[in-house]
Structures are given as C-alpha cells and as structure tokens.
Design a protein around this motif. Structure first.
Motif, mmCIF file in Angstrom:
data_model
loop_
_atom_site.group_PDB
_atom_site.id
_atom_site.type_symbol
_atom_site.label_atom_id
_atom_site.label_comp_id
_atom_site.label_asym_id
_atom_site.label_seq_id
_atom_site.Cartn_x
_atom_site.Cartn_y
_atom_site.Cartn_z
ATOM 1 N N ILE A 123 14.756 7.717 -14.095
ATOM 2 C CA ILE A 123 14.829 6.992 -12.827
ATOM 3 C C ILE A 123 13.399 6.714 -12.363
ATOM 4 O O ILE A 123 12.631 7.641 -12.111
ATOM 5 N N ASP A 124 13.045 5.431 -12.269
ATOM 6 C CA ASP A 124 11.725 5.023 -11.795
ATOM 7 C C ASP A 124 11.808 4.714 -10.308
ATOM 8 O O ASP A 124 12.714 3.995 -9.860
ATOM 9 N N ILE A 125 10.850 5.253 -9.561
ATOM 10 C CA ILE A 125 10.872 5.151 -8.104
ATOM 11 C C ILE A 125 9.476 4.848 -7.584
ATOM 12 O O ILE A 125 8.509 5.512 -7.960
ATOM 13 N N ASP A 126 9.374 3.840 -6.718
ATOM 14 C CA ASP A 126 8.133 3.575 -5.990
ATOM 15 C C ASP A 126 8.241 4.196 -4.611
ATOM 16 O O ASP A 126 9.223 3.961 -3.886
ATOM 17 N N ILE A 127 7.230 4.973 -4.251
ATOM 18 C CA ILE A 127 7.115 5.561 -2.922
ATOM 19 C C ILE A 127 5.985 4.815 -2.223
ATOM 20 O O ILE A 127 4.827 4.901 -2.643
ATOM 21 N N VAL A 128 6.319 4.069 -1.184
ATOM 22 C CA VAL A 128 5.319 3.278 -0.475
ATOM 23 C C VAL A 128 4.839 4.069 0.741
ATOM 24 O O VAL A 128 5.642 4.462 1.599
ATOM 25 N N LEU A 129 3.531 4.295 0.779
ATOM 26 C CA LEU A 129 2.892 5.051 1.861
ATOM 27 C C LEU A 129 2.140 4.086 2.779
ATOM 28 O O LEU A 129 1.761 2.990 2.359
ATOM 29 N N LEU A 135 3.239 6.644 -6.419
ATOM 30 C CA LEU A 135 2.737 6.512 -5.056
ATOM 31 C C LEU A 135 1.977 5.194 -4.955
ATOM 32 O O LEU A 135 1.094 4.920 -5.769
ATOM 33 N N CYS A 136 2.333 4.385 -3.966
ATOM 34 C CA CYS A 136 1.722 3.069 -3.762
ATOM 35 C C CYS A 136 1.368 2.922 -2.285
ATOM 36 O O CYS A 136 2.191 3.240 -1.429
ATOM 37 N N PRO A 137 0.191 2.402 -1.962
ATOM 38 C CA PRO A 137 -0.081 2.076 -0.565
ATOM 39 C C PRO A 137 0.672 0.807 -0.159
ATOM 40 O O PRO A 137 1.019 -0.020 -1.012
ATOM 41 N N ALA A 138 0.924 0.661 1.131
ATOM 42 C CA ALA A 138 1.598 -0.532 1.653
ATOM 43 C C ALA A 138 0.852 -1.785 1.201
ATOM 44 O O ALA A 138 -0.379 -1.790 1.114
ATOM 45 N N GLY A 139 1.616 -2.832 0.897
ATOM 46 C CA GLY A 139 1.013 -4.099 0.490
ATOM 47 C C GLY A 139 0.580 -4.141 -0.964
ATOM 48 O O GLY A 139 -0.055 -5.103 -1.399
ATOM 49 N N HIS A 152 3.835 -2.912 -6.707
ATOM 50 C CA HIS A 152 5.126 -2.639 -6.071
ATOM 51 C C HIS A 152 5.864 -3.948 -5.763
ATOM 52 O O HIS A 152 7.051 -4.082 -6.077
ATOM 53 N N ARG A 153 5.168 -4.905 -5.184
ATOM 54 C CA ARG A 153 5.780 -6.212 -4.873
ATOM 55 C C ARG A 153 6.350 -6.850 -6.146
ATOM 56 O O ARG A 153 7.474 -7.356 -6.157
ATOM 57 N N ASN A 154 5.585 -6.797 -7.246
ATOM 58 C CA ASN A 154 6.029 -7.401 -8.512
ATOM 59 C C ASN A 154 7.249 -6.691 -9.077
ATOM 60 O O ASN A 154 8.148 -7.333 -9.635
ATOM 61 N N ARG A 155 7.284 -5.374 -8.952
ATOM 62 C CA ARG A 155 8.429 -4.621 -9.479
ATOM 63 C C ARG A 155 9.714 -4.986 -8.739
ATOM 64 O O ARG A 155 10.767 -5.135 -9.351
ATOM 65 N N LEU A 156 9.622 -5.115 -7.419
ATOM 66 C CA LEU A 156 10.803 -5.497 -6.649
ATOM 67 C C LEU A 156 11.227 -6.921 -6.999
ATOM 68 O O LEU A 156 12.429 -7.200 -7.125
ATOM 69 N N ALA A 157 10.260 -7.813 -7.163
ATOM 70 C CA ALA A 157 10.571 -9.203 -7.514
ATOM 71 C C ALA A 157 11.274 -9.264 -8.871
ATOM 72 O O ALA A 157 12.266 -9.989 -9.038
#
Length: 171
Positions: free
Chosen positions: A54-60, A105-109, A113-118
């Motif tokens: 399970i791959d998960i992005d945590i946006v901080l 762990l990813c900072p906001a913006g 992360h944006r590309n993975r969701l897209a």
C-alpha cells in the motif's frame, strides 16, 4: 548496490481500500498536523495488478514538519528509505504489516504528490489507459523479474505521458 528483489505483481485485492483506511487512521493519530493522507500507486486503482504494497502520500503543511514526522514514523518501526525523486519526498517502508506499507512524507504543494494523484485519477477514469498500464507492467515484470529498479524506470515514460495528459485536462 542494486537490489535484486523479484518483482511480484498480484491481482487486485478488494481489501486494499480497507487496508488503506486502517493505515490512514493509524497515521492520523500519530501525525495530527497532516493536511491529507492519500492512497496512491497501483493498489489505489480498482482492478489494477500491483505489488502487494500500500503506497501512501502523507502531505504535511511544510518542510519544517518533516523532521518531527520522521521521528514518529521511526518510533513506529518504519524503515527510512531516503529522499526520493529530488522533490522533497521522503520514503519509509513498514515490512512488518500485511499488506506492507510504503509511506512518503511530502510538503504541501509538492509536484510529485500532485502527479501521483493525477495519474491515479486518470487511470480510474480511463479504463483503456489502465488496461494498457496492466499490459506494460506484466511485460516489464517478466523482463526485469529480478530488478525492481529497472522495472520502475521503464514505466517512467508511460507514467509521464499519462500525467501530462491528466494535467492538461485531456480525455
């Protein structure tokens, strides 16, 4: 040193979304400062073959939160896997859980992360593109069965093309 772990792809498991929700709840309790916790990767796409992970992005909220979040993940037994993609993304692996978890762990913006969701959302909305991705993954898993790094690298052009279409609003 290149690792030679077999590339293991398994059929879609209808329990993956539930496993994600369980992990998300655990992570929210540990990291109350998070902005979002998103299920990414192939296990987040219904019907997609995937590594059983399970791959998960945590946006901080920002980079200043990475250090505290890292300490929390280490205390919970996550293994640090380093900074990835030269894009302020830090990876951690939990091998002890079933299914295994890889969190980032990813900072906001953050662009990664944006590309993975897209990518995820485009494949969910475009079954033919998702089927093309399944075929590519099967071919690459056979070709690079003992080389996960090359398996991943050879998916890059396909992924980049889908992300470009998704971000351009094509489809």
């Amino acid at each position: 040193m290149r690792t030679h772990n077999p590339v293991e792809l398994v059929p879609y498991d209808s329990q993956w979304p539930q496993a994600f929700r369980h992990i998300r709840d655990k992570l929210l309790a540990l990291l109350p400062q998070v902005l979002s916790i998103d299920h990414i990767g192939s296990t987040s796409i219904p019907g997609m073959i995937a590594k059983p992970l399970i791959d998960i992005d945590i946006v901080l909220p920002g980079l200043e939160h990475i250090e505290d979040a890292t300490r929390m993940l280490l205390a919970e037994g996550y293994e640090p896997r380093g900074n990835r993609y030269d894009d302020e993304v830090w990876a951690f692996l939990s091998r002890g859980s079933v299914p295994a978890e890889r969190v980032y762990l990813c900072p906001a913006g953050n662009g990664t992360h944006r590309n993975r969701l897209a990518f995820r959302d485009y494949l969910i909305a475009h079954p033919q593109t998702a089927a093309d991705y399944v075929a590519l993954k099967r071919r690459l898993a056979a070709e690079f069965r003992m080389d996960g790094d090359r398996y991943t690298a050879h998916k890059r052009d396909f992924v980049d093309a889908v992300v470009a279409r998704a971000l351009a609003g094509d489809g």
